[in-house]
Design a protein around this motif. Structure first.
Motif, PDB file in Angstrom:
ATOM      1  N   ASP A  14      50.100   8.318   9.857  1.00 41.86           N
ATOM      2  CA  ASP A  14      48.703   8.246  10.273  1.00 41.86           C
ATOM      3  C   ASP A  14      48.635   8.206  11.799  1.00 41.86           C
ATOM      4  N   SER A  37      41.940   5.268   9.253  1.00 42.60           N
ATOM      5  CA  SER A  37      42.809   4.939   8.122  1.00 42.60           C
ATOM      6  C   SER A  37      43.004   3.430   7.976  1.00 42.60           C
ATOM      7  N   ILE A  38      42.839   2.681   9.062  1.00 46.74           N
ATOM      8  CA  ILE A  38      42.982   1.219   9.002  1.00 46.74           C
ATOM      9  C   ILE A  38      41.866   0.610   8.161  1.00 46.74           C
ATOM     10  N   LYS A  40      40.746   1.738   5.488  1.00 46.41           N
ATOM     11  CA  LYS A  40      41.058   1.972   4.069  1.00 46.41           C
ATOM     12  C   LYS A  40      42.381   1.335   3.646  1.00 46.41           C
ATOM     13  N   ALA A  41      43.057   0.686   4.560  1.00 48.53           N
ATOM     14  CA  ALA A  41      44.398   0.179   4.274  1.00 48.53           C
ATOM     15  C   ALA A  41      44.373  -0.945   3.235  1.00 48.53           C
ATOM     16  N   ASN A  42      45.337  -0.934   2.329  1.00 49.78           N
ATOM     17  CA  ASN A  42      45.533  -2.020   1.380  1.00 49.78           C
ATOM     18  C   ASN A  42      46.469  -3.028   2.040  1.00 49.78           C
ATOM     19  N   PHE A  43      45.912  -3.786   2.969  1.00 49.22           N
ATOM     20  CA  PHE A  43      46.739  -4.644   3.817  1.00 49.22           C
ATOM     21  C   PHE A  43      47.093  -5.955   3.127  1.00 49.22           C
ATOM     22  N   SER A  47      52.677  -7.603   6.446  1.00 49.63           N
ATOM     23  CA  SER A  47      53.087  -6.198   6.476  1.00 49.63           C
ATOM     24  C   SER A  47      53.463  -5.769   7.895  1.00 49.63           C
ATOM     25  N   LYS A  76      39.548  -4.627   9.368  1.00 48.32           N
ATOM     26  CA  LYS A  76      39.339  -3.400   8.607  1.00 48.32           C
ATOM     27  C   LYS A  76      37.920  -2.878   8.774  1.00 48.32           C
ATOM     28  N   LYS A 109      53.133   4.361  10.003  1.00 50.30           N
ATOM     29  CA  LYS A 109      53.133   4.292   8.539  1.00 50.30           C
ATOM     30  C   LYS A 109      53.251   2.824   8.148  1.00 50.30           C
ATOM     31  N   TRP A 110      52.557   2.415   7.098  1.00 51.06           N
ATOM     32  CA  TRP A 110      52.612   1.033   6.632  1.00 51.06           C
ATOM     33  C   TRP A 110      53.953   0.735   5.975  1.00 51.06           C
TER      34      TRP A 110
END
Length: 242
Positions: A14, A37-38, A40-43, A47, A76, A109-110
């Motif tokens: 991203d 994209s942050i 929408k992140a599944n944080f 992480s 977010k 990338k996460w």
């Protein structure tokens, strides 16, 4: 830019923009990254980001182009996150954080891993050097205010350390030299008996300290492996993704 780097940018990573850069202490910086994209992140607290800070630099090998950094804070709703980066080494990460500017693009990338916040214990031991400080702050904020928390955060010079995002300093700072395993273990012998209920330890930073302290908890204190979360953030004999 190589073919592989173009694929990474287009498909795997991203893109974010640096919107803020600020000195936190004599050797650490806060970098704010903003990206749709942050939002929408599944944080999950704890992480990491895999950041392609060397992309475009043909003089750097591919394994040295990627660095992992803890997420110190995330918003977010507004689509930004903060990372804190120490500059002790002379590697590509240190050079990048010194040279980067507001407006620069960064690719990431996460990475969740296993060093995540776990709220199920009653008491915690948080231990690490400057490289782990922002991560330990995130863990401390996430586990809940009603928990017992003991901590050892160390660096050779106390002025290198910095407060959490709200300006507080909830962790205990110690001025210790690099790789102070014996000094830390001596302190842990004092702290460990005071921890109550279900116990958990987070050990991060210098790989040499991580190994020594992990061994101490397992062999001397007889803690179970699931009580001990260990994450070597750096190794003096390695770099990049080695």
């Amino acid at each position: 830019m190589s073919f592989i780097e173009n694929i990474l940018k287009a498909v795997v990573l991203d893109e974010a923009i640096i919107t803020e850069k600020a000195a936190l202490s004599t050797t650490a910086f806060r970098i704010r990254l903003k990206s749709d994209s942050i939002r929408k992140a599944n944080f999950i607290p704890g992480s990491f980001l895999r950041m392609g800070i060397g992309i475009g630099n043909e003089q750097v090998s591919m394994k040295d182009k990627i660095r992992s950094y803890s997420v110190w804070d995330i918003n977010k709703a507004e689509g930004f996150l903060d990372v804190a980066i120490a500059t002790h080494s002379s590697g590509i990460g240190t050079q990048w954080v010194k040279d980067c500017q507001v407006g620069d693009a960064i690719y990431f990338k996460w990475k969740k891993g296993n060093f995540l916040a776990d709220e199920t214990a009653d008491s915690y031991l948080l231990l690490g050097d400057l490289s782990a400080l922002s991560h330990l702050y995130m863990i401390n904020r996430t586990i809940g205010k009603d928990k017992q928390v003991a901590s050892i955060v160390y660096s050779p010079v106390k002025s290198e350390q910095f407060p959490d995002i709200d300006g507080s300093t909830p962790l205990d700072f110690y001025e210790l030299p690099e790789n102070p395993s014996q000094e830390i273990i001596a302190k842990l012998r004092e702290i460990a008996p005071t921890l109550k209920g279900k116990k958990m330890a987070y050990i991060a930073g210098d790989s040499r300290v991580c190994v020594a302290v992990n061994h101490f908890f397992r062999k001397e204190l007889k803690w179970e492996t699931k009580q001990i979360k260990t994450k070597p953030f750096w190794n003096p004999e390695k770099k990049g993704l080695e």
